[in-house]
Write a protein that holds these residues in place. Sequence first.
Motif, PDB file in Angstrom:
ATOM      1  N   TYR B  24      32.324  43.063  38.868  1.00 30.57           N
ATOM      2  CA  TYR B  24      32.899  42.600  40.130  1.00 30.57           C
ATOM      3  C   TYR B  24      33.058  41.084  40.133  1.00 30.57           C
ATOM      4  CZ  TYR B  24      33.386  41.169  44.917  1.00 30.57           C
ATOM      5  OH  TYR B  24      33.842  40.550  46.046  1.00 30.57           O
ATOM      6  N   ARG B  27      35.758  39.645  37.775  1.00 32.42           N
ATOM      7  CA  ARG B  27      37.127  39.807  38.260  1.00 32.42           C
ATOM      8  C   ARG B  27      37.464  38.785  39.345  1.00 32.42           C
ATOM      9  NH1 ARG B  27      39.749  45.533  38.243  1.00 32.42           N
ATOM     10  NH2 ARG B  27      38.965  46.349  36.277  1.00 32.42           N
ATOM     11  N   GLN B  28      36.478  38.513  40.200  1.00 36.96           N
ATOM     12  CA  GLN B  28      36.709  37.506  41.234  1.00 36.96           C
ATOM     13  C   GLN B  28      36.907  36.127  40.600  1.00 36.96           C
ATOM     14  OE1 GLN B  28      36.970  37.997  44.599  1.00 36.96           O
ATOM     15  NE2 GLN B  28      36.902  40.169  44.165  1.00 36.96           N
ATOM     16  N   HIS B 157      29.662  41.887  48.041  1.00 34.25           N
ATOM     17  CA  HIS B 157      31.124  41.800  47.920  1.00 34.25           C
ATOM     18  C   HIS B 157      31.783  41.022  49.056  1.00 34.25           C
ATOM     19  CE1 HIS B 157      31.457  45.373  44.880  1.00 34.25           C
ATOM     20  NE2 HIS B 157      30.544  44.504  44.548  1.00 34.25           N
ATOM     21  N   GLU B 161      33.714  37.246  48.836  1.00 35.37           N
ATOM     22  CA  GLU B 161      35.097  36.946  49.197  1.00 35.37           C
ATOM     23  C   GLU B 161      35.184  35.936  50.341  1.00 35.37           C
ATOM     24  OE1 GLU B 161      37.136  40.991  48.976  1.00 35.37           O
ATOM     25  OE2 GLU B 161      35.539  41.071  47.463  1.00 35.37           O
ATOM     26  N   HIS B 184      49.396  51.168  38.360  1.00 34.42           N
ATOM     27  CA  HIS B 184      48.753  52.484  38.343  1.00 34.42           C
ATOM     28  C   HIS B 184      49.788  53.583  38.159  1.00 34.42           C
ATOM     29  CE1 HIS B 184      45.091  50.601  39.963  1.00 34.42           C
ATOM     30  NE2 HIS B 184      45.942  49.859  40.632  1.00 34.42           N
ATOM     31  N   GLU B 219      45.817  53.065  33.983  1.00 33.51           N
ATOM     32  CA  GLU B 219      46.079  51.693  34.408  1.00 33.51           C
ATOM     33  C   GLU B 219      46.742  50.939  33.281  1.00 33.51           C
ATOM     34  OE1 GLU B 219      42.221  50.770  37.230  1.00 33.51           O
ATOM     35  OE2 GLU B 219      42.669  49.435  35.550  1.00 33.51           O
ATOM     36  N   ARG B 221      47.641  47.058  32.202  1.00 34.11           N
ATOM     37  CA  ARG B 221      47.138  45.741  32.588  1.00 34.11           C
ATOM     38  C   ARG B 221      47.854  44.658  31.797  1.00 34.11           C
ATOM     39  NH1 ARG B 221      41.937  46.747  31.072  1.00 34.11           N
ATOM     40  NH2 ARG B 221      42.345  45.686  29.125  1.00 34.11           N
ATOM     41  N   GLY B 249      48.263  46.439  41.551  1.00 30.52           N
ATOM     42  CA  GLY B 249      47.163  45.662  42.122  1.00 30.52           C
ATOM     43  C   GLY B 249      46.010  46.540  42.568  1.00 30.52           C
ATOM     44  N   ASP B 250      45.274  46.037  43.561  1.00 31.20           N
ATOM     45  CA  ASP B 250      44.100  46.768  44.069  1.00 31.20           C
ATOM     46  C   ASP B 250      44.541  47.837  45.037  1.00 31.20           C
ATOM     47  OD1 ASP B 250      41.940  45.722  42.778  1.00 31.20           O
ATOM     48  OD2 ASP B 250      41.700  44.064  44.177  1.00 31.20           O
ATOM     49  N   THR B 252      44.924  52.196  45.904  1.00 33.96           N
ATOM     50  CA  THR B 252      44.492  53.534  45.524  1.00 33.96           C
ATOM     51  C   THR B 252      45.579  54.525  45.907  1.00 33.96           C
ATOM     52  OG1 THR B 252      43.436  53.902  47.659  1.00 33.96           O
ATOM     53  CG2 THR B 252      42.056  52.980  45.917  1.00 33.96           C
TER      54      THR B 252
END
Lengths: 406, 406
Positions: B24, B27-28, B157, B161, B184, B219, B221, B249-250, B252
């Motif tokens: 996590y 990635r940030q 998390h 942010e 995706h 995915e 990338r 992107g993020d 679903t």
Amino acid sequence: MNVELITTGSELLLGFTLNTHVNYIARQLARLGLRIERQTAIGDDRAAMRQVIAAALQRAPIVIITGGLGPTSDDVTREVVAELAGRKLLRDESVAESIRERFRKRNRTMPDSIYAQAMVPEGARVLPNHNGTAPGLALSHENVLIIMLPGPPRELHPMFEESVMPLLKKTVPAARALDCRVFHVAGLPESVVEEKVAPVLTGMSDVELGYCARPGEVEVRIITVHADRGDEAERRIRAALGHDMFGAGDVTMEQVVVEQLTAAGKTMATAESCTGGLIAHRITNISGSSVVFRQGWVTYSNEAKTDQLGVPVRVLDQDGAVSEPVARAMAEGARQRSGADVAVAVTGIAGPTGATAEKPVGLVYVAVASSEETVVQRHLLMFDRETFKWFASQTALDMVRRAIRK
Amino acid sequence: MNVELITTGSELLLGFTLNTHVNYIARQLARLGLRIERQTAIGDDRAAMRQVIAAALQRAPIVIITGGLGPTSDDVTREVVAELAGRKLLRDESVAESIRERFRKRNRTMPDSIYAQAMVPEGARVLPNHNGTAPGLALSHENVLIIMLPGPPRELHPMFEESVMPLLKKTVPAARALDCRVFHVAGLPESVVEEKVAPVLTGMSDVELGYCARPGEVEVRIITVHADRGDEAERRIRAALGHDMFGAGDVTMEQVVVEQLTAAGKTMATAESCTGGLIAHRITNISGSSVVFRQGWVTYSNEAKTDQLGVPVRVLDQDGAVSEPVARAMAEGARQRSGADVAVAVTGIAGPTGATAEKPVGLVYVAVASSEETVVQRHLLMFDRETFKWFASQTALDMVRRAIRK
């Protein structure tokens, strides 16, 4: 006797690959009474690797290194270790032959670079790899046992079980298995769990006690090297927690609920508004749940609550969908229409929108209806949407668990 | 400019908890052009923590520490850092008040030990925690920025942010962000995705291309430091994948389905057997889904399929519950009884038990009924129970997505 684990590979630090080696290796080592004292992840960088490995060799009697045994230029583990231990790298002909054999079987052309994997530090033992070309290596240096393993889990796991475990057993014959026990508690915050548990273990300094708070549950963990002390601590913890403890070891709330329903010969049904199917999903994750789970409804809208569960329009109008009477009517309707022994219903405001002046985001009513009574609880769960759903589902399952016992 | 990450907590080294913080946080940080150079995991041990933190302070300009900020006696991070930085720990009254407020809202009694979380090293900045009692802390010490964060991901998390990212942006203004994009794809295996994508990026050697297969999706990338090259690569990838790409992107699948239903002004319903509520759960994870999601049924038993969805007993007897006609009848029954525009139904054998001579574990039928037609797909998904459920739910949601476009 403790172990240091060094996991190498830039992918572990870029955020795309989860480091699962720590968990896997920790569980294997626990069987021998060994613990990972420190784990360090570094990229494919020769200087950093040299520094990290050199420091570990000063501290730990056993150092395990994963990754960096491949054929490409960024694979430098065997060179760094050979250098630190003052050993020459020699080509091992039997390793070279098994690599050639692997390529022959697959009809693949073999690049010369692949022979880098046949280089072995003088005096090291080769740990065969049946799932790849890079063998593992084990080397004793100044009373430290250094174990090098390939990075891919499907190569590392069988190698660990076949070669590393027997080697460690010989190295640490006197080690005693760690007795590590976990207890799961629902319905109490972490601080209250500690207030109950800590005093009863006073004086048991040979038992290490720890806590871990998860959404809707608290884990209590004890570790000791004396099984009899573990038994005694467990006895005291069970007495202190009573029925608030819902299980021990690798167990989930949904598993406990399915087991208890099965044992009692009872069935259940679910009527979910804000949890949106999560309770049914968790129950049906358990193999064998089809025997005890009769039916689930996801009634998000008021119409669905009335049509499907018989919640009176008058009650919805008067009290609103998120209310004690609606939760009660949903549970009783689900129980009656499914024919289940126990029905659980949840209605609440998951957020981030949907709040009113009287009803904040996080408000939730959970009802459990059984042949004897209907119990309704009100909670305020101020979390993000997904944690809210999880927490509410955990509360609902815990109420079902408590209702079955009656 | 690099970062060292120190993750504390004995549970991370005992094999029970997977360390997801590294992924996590990496990635940030990548969004700011920062990378984790080294990550170290240690237990709740004061001496080891002291040594590891002291060493990191000598090497890195930014040190992030997770865990050990709770109220129990094994939470020692703030004490160790205060000691190393030569700061006093002072009680911060605004933190104490927000802890009291949290307990008040929940009507819980507050143990005194909880105030340990209001202790702040002199000169440190408090990073508010909206999801727990322990605030994060940031402290500048001899040109090193030390950031302490609580261990639970749902606390860490949002704090990262809201508070850490702005702080880091000020600290490292000149860093150049990595342009990292993810696409995706559903309904195609990884090898086919590669066959479509790899050729169109030929010659773009400044764009790094990668794939990751997950249950029910692949995915794609790309990483580059040149935003214009990222744009060009994205244009080509989108053209190559067409409608098999469901998002970038993020995002679903459930989010895409809710968005497309909302945009089309349509509603949906679910009728689930083997997925056991998972489709409804995923849809209702999305805020705003109450507008488009009318109703869900979890009909595990044959009786429930007949009573709730009107599946004819004759069809169940003749074809069995796991069959094309039953999936079709479930979807059409759910659509009709809920009044939704689109209904999706799933019936299958999740295993490990329940297979027959003609019907193996993993067999699943997915049906989507709309005003125009009912489409049924048959799949054989040979996975463990939970992956099976996920895969089937992904297929179902993808079929809904494709049906809405028509």
